[in-house]
Structures are given as structure tokens and as C-alpha cells.
Motif scaffolding. Structure first.
Motif, PDB file in Angstrom:
ATOM      1  N   LEU A 246      48.330  29.824  67.049  1.00 13.25           N
ATOM      2  CA  LEU A 246      49.621  30.136  66.362  1.00 13.25           C
ATOM      3  C   LEU A 246      50.283  29.053  66.136  1.00 13.25           C
ATOM      4  O   LEU A 246      51.301  28.953  67.150  1.00 13.25           O
ATOM      5  N   GLY A 247      51.018  28.199  64.767  1.00  7.78           N
ATOM      6  CA  GLY A 247      51.616  26.724  65.582  1.00  7.78           C
ATOM      7  C   GLY A 247      53.380  28.044  64.297  1.00  7.78           C
ATOM      8  O   GLY A 247      53.246  28.529  64.338  1.00  7.78           O
ATOM      9  N   ILE A 248      53.766  26.185  65.009  1.00 10.91           N
ATOM     10  CA  ILE A 248      55.185  26.855  64.558  1.00 10.91           C
ATOM     11  C   ILE A 248      55.744  26.670  62.880  1.00 10.91           C
ATOM     12  O   ILE A 248      54.923  25.220  62.245  1.00 10.91           O
ATOM     13  N   PRO A 249      56.462  27.249  62.519  1.00 12.54           N
ATOM     14  CA  PRO A 249      56.832  26.936  61.388  1.00 12.54           C
ATOM     15  C   PRO A 249      56.901  25.302  60.784  1.00 12.54           C
ATOM     16  O   PRO A 249      58.311  24.910  62.059  1.00 12.54           O
ATOM     17  N   ASN A 250      57.112  24.656  59.912  1.00 15.44           N
ATOM     18  CA  ASN A 250      57.432  23.192  59.288  1.00 15.44           C
ATOM     19  C   ASN A 250      59.032  23.564  59.027  1.00 15.44           C
ATOM     20  O   ASN A 250      58.596  23.014  57.623  1.00 15.44           O
TER      21      ASN A 250
END
Length: 120
Positions: free
Chosen positions: A91-95
Motif C-alpha cells: 500500500l503506497g502513499i499518495p504522491n
């Protein structure tokens, strides 16, 4: 000592703090354990997590991790009940598009609540 700590982290597959290492390696002094974590951090073997507990924690990096923002920064979950921190590398974080002249070098995304064990 470094190999023993690395093996311990790989076997436990969980997020650990310096205090956790002190409990496991009672014969080692705090400075040696801290320096080992710092060396691992500098060489990209672990990433640092600042969760809601106020205690810095560490987790092994996944394969091919560069710990670069925002590509290799992911979501962490802190359970208030059991005080464990969980990594979710998938789960990546928003850019975010930050205002001009703001150059991010790191990011931290922590969600707090109750883990499945504590929720039931």
C-alpha cells in the motif's frame, strides 16, 4: 552481532524497536544495538517508522527497496490496544503535488486503530 540482529529481524517478520532488541540481546549494550540499526538504515536494509507510539521502530526493507520518497514509502498501521506496528508495503502513499520550492525527501503515513486480533 549484526548478523544475529538481521537474522532475528528476518525471523520475527515484525516491526521492532531498540527496546525490543535490548530485551532479546541482553548481553549486548544499547550503543552496539543502536549503531547496528543505524548502519542497517544507512545501507537500506531497514526503514524507520515513526508511529503514534512515540517510539522509533524499524522493519526490514523488502527486496529492491530504495526507501525513496514516494516510490518506496508505504502505509503503516499502529494498534493502540496491543501497541504493535504493522507494515503494508503493498500500500503506497499518495504522491502530493506540494507547493513550489518544497522538495520532499521522506514521507510517513501511519493509520491508527485496532488490529484484527484486538478487534475481536
Amino acid at each position: 552481532m549484526r548478523m544475529r540482529i538481521l537474522l532475528f529481524m528476518a525471523e520475527t517478520k515484525s516491526v521492532i524497536s531498540l527496546s525490543d532488541l535490548e530485551e532479546k540481546f541482553t548481553h549486548a549494550d544499547r550503543t552496539t544495538l543502536y549503531r547496528t540499526l543505524k548502519t542497517f538504515l544507512e545501507h537500506g536494509l531497514v526503514h524507520q517508522i515513526n508511529d503514534a507510539s512515540g517510539i522509533t521502530k524499524f522493519a526490514l526493507c523488502s527486496e529492491n527497496c530504495t526507501c525513496s520518497y514516494p516510490d518506496d514509502v508505504h502505509v503503516h498501521f499502529y494498534c493502540f490496544s496491543c501497541e504493535q506496528t504493522f507494515c503494508f508495503p503493498h500500500l503506497g502513499i499518495p504522491n502530493y503535488d506540494l507547493p513550489e520550492n518544497f522538495t520532499p525527501s521522506n514521507g510517513n503515513f501511519v493509520i491508527t486503530g485496532s488490529c484484527p486480533s484486538c478487534s475481536s
